[in-house]
Scaffold this motif. Structure first.
Motif, mmCIF file in Angstrom:
data_model
loop_
_atom_site.group_PDB
_atom_site.id
_atom_site.type_symbol
_atom_site.label_atom_id
_atom_site.label_comp_id
_atom_site.label_asym_id
_atom_site.label_seq_id
_atom_site.Cartn_x
_atom_site.Cartn_y
_atom_site.Cartn_z
ATOM 1 N N PRO A 109 -28.916 -94.419 81.441
ATOM 2 C CA PRO A 109 -28.833 -92.961 81.553
ATOM 3 C C PRO A 109 -29.934 -92.404 82.433
ATOM 4 N N GLU A 110 -29.586 -91.319 83.139
ATOM 5 C CA GLU A 110 -30.655 -90.582 83.836
ATOM 6 C C GLU A 110 -31.331 -89.689 82.808
ATOM 7 N N ARG A 111 -32.588 -89.339 83.040
ATOM 8 C CA ARG A 111 -33.254 -88.402 82.132
ATOM 9 C C ARG A 111 -34.137 -87.438 82.926
ATOM 10 N N VAL A 112 -33.642 -87.067 84.124
ATOM 11 C CA VAL A 112 -34.460 -86.227 84.999
ATOM 12 C C VAL A 112 -34.297 -84.748 84.676
ATOM 13 N N LEU A 113 -35.359 -84.002 84.913
ATOM 14 C CA LEU A 113 -35.364 -82.567 84.626
ATOM 15 C C LEU A 113 -35.005 -81.796 85.896
ATOM 16 N N PRO A 114 -33.964 -80.960 85.858
ATOM 17 C CA PRO A 114 -33.667 -80.149 87.042
ATOM 18 C C PRO A 114 -34.916 -79.404 87.505
ATOM 19 N N VAL A 163 -29.410 -88.884 71.943
ATOM 20 C CA VAL A 163 -30.454 -88.561 70.971
ATOM 21 C C VAL A 163 -31.561 -87.725 71.629
ATOM 22 N N GLU A 164 -31.923 -88.077 72.852
ATOM 23 C CA GLU A 164 -32.997 -87.333 73.535
ATOM 24 C C GLU A 164 -32.636 -85.854 73.641
ATOM 25 N N ASN A 165 -31.405 -85.580 74.069
ATOM 26 C CA ASN A 165 -31.025 -84.180 74.250
ATOM 27 C C ASN A 165 -30.746 -83.481 72.918
ATOM 28 N N ASN A 189 -34.867 -78.988 68.115
ATOM 29 C CA ASN A 189 -36.193 -78.371 68.114
ATOM 30 C C ASN A 189 -36.181 -76.967 68.703
ATOM 31 N N ILE A 190 -35.366 -76.758 69.729
ATOM 32 C CA ILE A 190 -35.244 -75.395 70.270
ATOM 33 C C ILE A 190 -34.569 -74.500 69.224
ATOM 34 N N ALA A 191 -33.603 -75.059 68.493
ATOM 35 C CA ALA A 191 -32.911 -74.277 67.453
ATOM 36 C C ALA A 191 -33.909 -73.806 66.396
ATOM 37 N N ILE A 235 -44.165 -76.473 68.083
ATOM 38 C CA ILE A 235 -42.894 -75.735 68.078
ATOM 39 C C ILE A 235 -42.556 -75.341 69.516
ATOM 40 N N LEU A 236 -41.293 -75.493 69.901
ATOM 41 C CA LEU A 236 -40.864 -75.131 71.255
ATOM 42 C C LEU A 236 -40.720 -73.606 71.359
ATOM 43 N N GLN A 237 -40.234 -73.158 72.489
ATOM 44 C CA GLN A 237 -40.186 -71.725 72.764
ATOM 45 C C GLN A 237 -38.804 -71.143 72.482
ATOM 46 N N PRO A 238 -38.743 -70.026 71.737
ATOM 47 C CA PRO A 238 -37.458 -69.346 71.595
ATOM 48 C C PRO A 238 -37.018 -68.773 72.941
ATOM 49 N N VAL A 289 -29.543 -71.693 74.662
ATOM 50 C CA VAL A 289 -29.763 -72.944 75.407
ATOM 51 C C VAL A 289 -28.670 -73.088 76.460
ATOM 52 N N GLY A 290 -29.096 -73.285 77.699
ATOM 53 C CA GLY A 290 -28.112 -73.400 78.782
ATOM 54 C C GLY A 290 -28.176 -74.737 79.489
ATOM 55 N N GLY A 291 -27.510 -74.802 80.631
ATOM 56 C CA GLY A 291 -27.431 -76.042 81.396
ATOM 57 C C GLY A 291 -26.259 -76.884 80.924
ATOM 58 N N THR A 309 -37.257 -61.570 75.757
ATOM 59 C CA THR A 309 -36.567 -62.653 75.031
ATOM 60 C C THR A 309 -37.218 -64.009 75.250
ATOM 61 N N ARG A 310 -38.156 -64.088 76.197
ATOM 62 C CA ARG A 310 -38.794 -65.379 76.509
ATOM 63 C C ARG A 310 -40.293 -65.384 76.214
ATOM 64 N N GLY A 311 -40.807 -64.257 75.766
ATOM 65 C CA GLY A 311 -42.247 -64.206 75.480
ATOM 66 C C GLY A 311 -43.107 -64.390 76.712
HETATM 67 N N1 SAJ Z 1 -35.254 -74.047 76.368
HETATM 68 C C1 SAJ Z 1 -35.704 -73.144 75.418
HETATM 69 N N2 SAJ Z 1 -36.911 -73.365 74.823
HETATM 70 C C2 SAJ Z 1 -37.682 -74.442 75.146
HETATM 71 C C3 SAJ Z 1 -37.223 -75.361 76.084
HETATM 72 C C4 SAJ Z 1 -35.994 -75.147 76.694
HETATM 73 O O1 SAJ Z 1 -35.033 -72.163 75.119
HETATM 74 O O2 SAJ Z 1 -38.783 -74.534 74.568
HETATM 75 C C5 SAJ Z 1 -33.957 -73.841 77.006
HETATM 76 C C6 SAJ Z 1 -34.047 -73.646 78.518
HETATM 77 O O3 SAJ Z 1 -34.377 -72.336 78.852
HETATM 78 C C7 SAJ Z 1 -32.646 -74.041 78.950
HETATM 79 C C8 SAJ Z 1 -32.292 -75.144 77.967
HETATM 80 O O4 SAJ Z 1 -33.165 -74.995 76.868
HETATM 81 O O5 SAJ Z 1 -31.734 -72.964 78.794
HETATM 82 C C9 SAJ Z 1 -32.415 -76.546 78.520
HETATM 83 O O6 SAJ Z 1 -33.576 -76.656 79.325
HETATM 84 P P1 SAJ Z 1 -34.533 -77.945 79.287
HETATM 85 O O7 SAJ Z 1 -35.621 -77.725 80.269
HETATM 86 O O8 SAJ Z 1 -34.943 -78.231 77.911
HETATM 87 O O9 SAJ Z 1 -33.583 -79.155 79.698
HETATM 88 P P2 SAJ Z 1 -32.559 -79.438 80.921
HETATM 89 O O10 SAJ Z 1 -31.176 -79.126 80.458
HETATM 90 O O11 SAJ Z 1 -33.013 -78.828 82.193
HETATM 91 O O12 SAJ Z 1 -32.733 -81.035 81.045
HETATM 92 C C10 SAJ Z 1 -32.548 -81.833 79.900
HETATM 93 C C11 SAJ Z 1 -33.754 -82.779 79.771
HETATM 94 N N3 SAJ Z 1 -33.749 -83.432 78.468
HETATM 95 C C12 SAJ Z 1 -34.828 -83.410 77.632
HETATM 96 O O13 SAJ Z 1 -35.820 -82.802 77.903
HETATM 97 C C13 SAJ Z 1 -34.695 -84.214 76.388
HETATM 98 C C14 SAJ Z 1 -33.736 -83.793 80.908
HETATM 99 O O14 SAJ Z 1 -34.777 -84.736 80.745
HETATM 100 C C15 SAJ Z 1 -32.366 -84.497 80.930
HETATM 101 O O15 SAJ Z 1 -32.299 -85.446 81.992
HETATM 102 C C16 SAJ Z 1 -31.311 -83.455 81.162
HETATM 103 O O16 SAJ Z 1 -31.328 -82.559 80.039
HETATM 104 C C17 SAJ Z 1 -29.974 -84.162 81.277
HETATM 105 O O17 SAJ Z 1 -29.508 -84.356 82.414
HETATM 106 O O18 SAJ Z 1 -29.434 -84.608 80.264
#
Ligand code: SAJ
Length: 432
Positions: free
Chosen positions: A161-166, A217-219, A225-227, A258-261, A265-267, A411-413
């Motif tokens: 699997p790829e695990r890169v961040l856009p 599992v990673e995603n 955690n975002i939830a 804790i992550l950020q509200p 969640v998009g993408g 909405t993002r603080g």
């Molecule tokens: N978000 C929050 N709060 C946070 C973090 C993110 O609301 O604290 C939101 C973002 O604004 C966005 C969404 O979550 O709408 C997803 O953003 P993200 O930066 O968490 O992740 P993606 O979708 O850009 O990339 C993820 C990554 N996975 C993980 O971090 C576990 C990336 O490494 C994966 O390669 C990618 O999914 C993928 O292709 O699966």
């Protein structure tokens, strides 16, 4: 292929993952053929141009196409390694659709020869790599297939699997660790040899099913955690607390992070992949399913809160800041910000202005609405209510002096120094 020579590579699917992957492999000196079903995509890349936005990708693609190490085609050709990077969407019933993977496999099977390696990179439900293997076995009875022969197989099949961040794809493609799951240990070793051509991170071998699950599992981990953060923000709204302050303080605990509200969640990954696990084990996944519900529900919560604020000030002009699914990128796919802004534009018409430095026009969701796209300076000058929906750096850098007179629903603080709405002085020229 002589052992010391660089292999020829075929990357199937030239989207957000396939194109950067093809370009990075081509940079490493391998000859790469990129295959895609879209004529537009194939022709664009053949001209050294790109059809997606990603940091530094344009220069890289231009270079490898000019050098002749990256070519494109709509038809499969013989190669040494095949990388499948096609979409695995899901339908309304949240069931994953692996038909593009199977179609790519069918096309690869037609040109496979002894010694080749096939690697699946697309996010896939557990068991997909075995389905790829079985399909190849049925189409190519002349080849000895891993896991189905007592002898040394002719080909290798693996999942990686790829695990890169856009926004950081090129950097993470080379530097991140990779999980490489073989149908057999030998398959994993063959795939590892390939990845070592361009990956600097650790390449850890495992079996195909574990590697498939790892990606999901990673995603799902991140989604859950975002939830938690999003649920806290809804609780804080009810209890009239500043969730950002609470999280900032809680995160000072050495074992709390804790992550950020946000507005949701998009993408195309985090909001989708958890369903692949739920679909495989519906009875065993109440937490993962609920997390999805919380994150999807956050969009509606934000729309409702925004409406409550806007309805108090009938003459106020509203600026929605951001449409992208996250900060500093131009990707609007499945963006909660876009959903919120479009809902407000539908309800409040021309009172709503959109600021999105990464867009040259409003997306189709805004068709028929009277909302317009304006720049941030115009918004500061003309708008009364600010709703930051994306934490783009350009928004974060607006100093308090330029927004102290605004009503803000953050909405993002992004603006911790912003006075709370109920503290905002009544100097706004708003007919309330
Ligand atoms: N978000 C929050 N709060 C946070 C973090 C993110 O609301 O604290 C939101 C973002 O604004 C966005 C969404 O979550 O709408 C997803 O953003 P993200 O930066 O968490 O992740 P993606 O979708 O850009 O990339 C993820 C990554 N996975 C993980 O971090 C576990 C990336 O490494 C994966 O390669 C990618 O999914 C993928 O292709 O699966």
């Amino acid at each position: 292929m002589p052992s010391e020579a660089k292999p020829d590579i075929c990357v199937v699917g030239l989207g957000y993952i396939g194109l950067p992957t093809a370009a990075v492999i081509a940079r490493s000196g391998c000859r790469v053929l990129g295959v895609d079903v879209s004529e537009h995509v194939v022709k664009t890349i053949a001209k050294g141009k790109i059809h997606i936005e990603e940091v530094d990708l344009d220069g890289l693609v231009q270079g490898v196409v000019a050098r002749g190490t990256l070519r494109t085609s709509m038809t499969m050709e013989p190669s040494d390694v095949f990388v499948i990077a096609v979409p695995t969407p899901f339908g309304d019933n949240k069931a994953p659709d692996i038909s593009y993977v199977l179609e790519a496999t069918t096309n690869i099977a037609a040109v496979l020869k002894s010694g080749d390696t096939v690697v699946l990179e697309s996010t896939s439900p557990v068991g997909t790599t075995e389905k790829v293997r079985n399909l190849i076995a049925s189409l190519r009875p002349d080849l000895k297939i891993p896991g189905l022969t007592e002898e040394i197989p002719d080909i290798a099949i693996a999942y990686c699997p790829e695990r890169v961040l856009p926004g950081r794809i090129l950097e993470e493609l080379t530097n991140n660790d990779r999980s490489i799951g073989g149908i057999t240990p030998r398959c994993a070793r063959k795939a590892l040899t390939f990845y070592k051509h361009f990956v600097r991170g650790d390449c850890v071998t495992t079996d195909a099913r574990s590697a498939e699950m790892t990606k999901l599992v990673e995603n799902a981990y991140r989604d859950v955690n975002i939830a938690f953060a999003n649920e806290l923000s809804i609780v804080a709204d009810k209890m009239d607390l500043d969730v950002w302050e609470v999280i900032r303080l809680a995160n000072r605990h050495p074992r709390v992070n804790i992550l950020q509200p946000g507005p949701g969640v998009g993408g195309h990954c985090i909001a989708v992949d958890p369903w692949f696990i739920v679909n495989s084990a519906p009875e065993q996944t109440p937490l993962i399913r609920t997390a999805r519900g919380v994150n999807d529900g956050k969009v509606d919560h934000v729309i409702e809160r925004a409406k409550q604020l806007i309805d108090k000030y009938p003459a106020a002009r509203i600026a929605c800041l951001g449409l992208a699914f996250k900060a500093n990128i131009d990707d609007f796919r499945e963006s909660p910000a876009k959903k919120v802004a479009a809902a407000l534009a539908r309800k409040y018409s021309s009172r709503v202005q959109i600021v999105e430095p990464y867009a040259s026009e409003l997306p189709e969701e805004f068709e028929g609405s009277k909302a317009s796209l304006i720049d941030i300076d115009e918004a500061i000058e003309n708008c009364d209510i600010f709703i930051p929906l994306v934490d783009h750096d350009v928004f974060k850098s607006i100093p308090l002096a330029e927004r102290v007179n605004k009503l803000v629903y953050d909405t993002r603080g992004i603006w911790p120094d912003q006075p709370r709405i109920d503290e905002t002085p009544a100097k706004l020229k708003l007919a309330s």
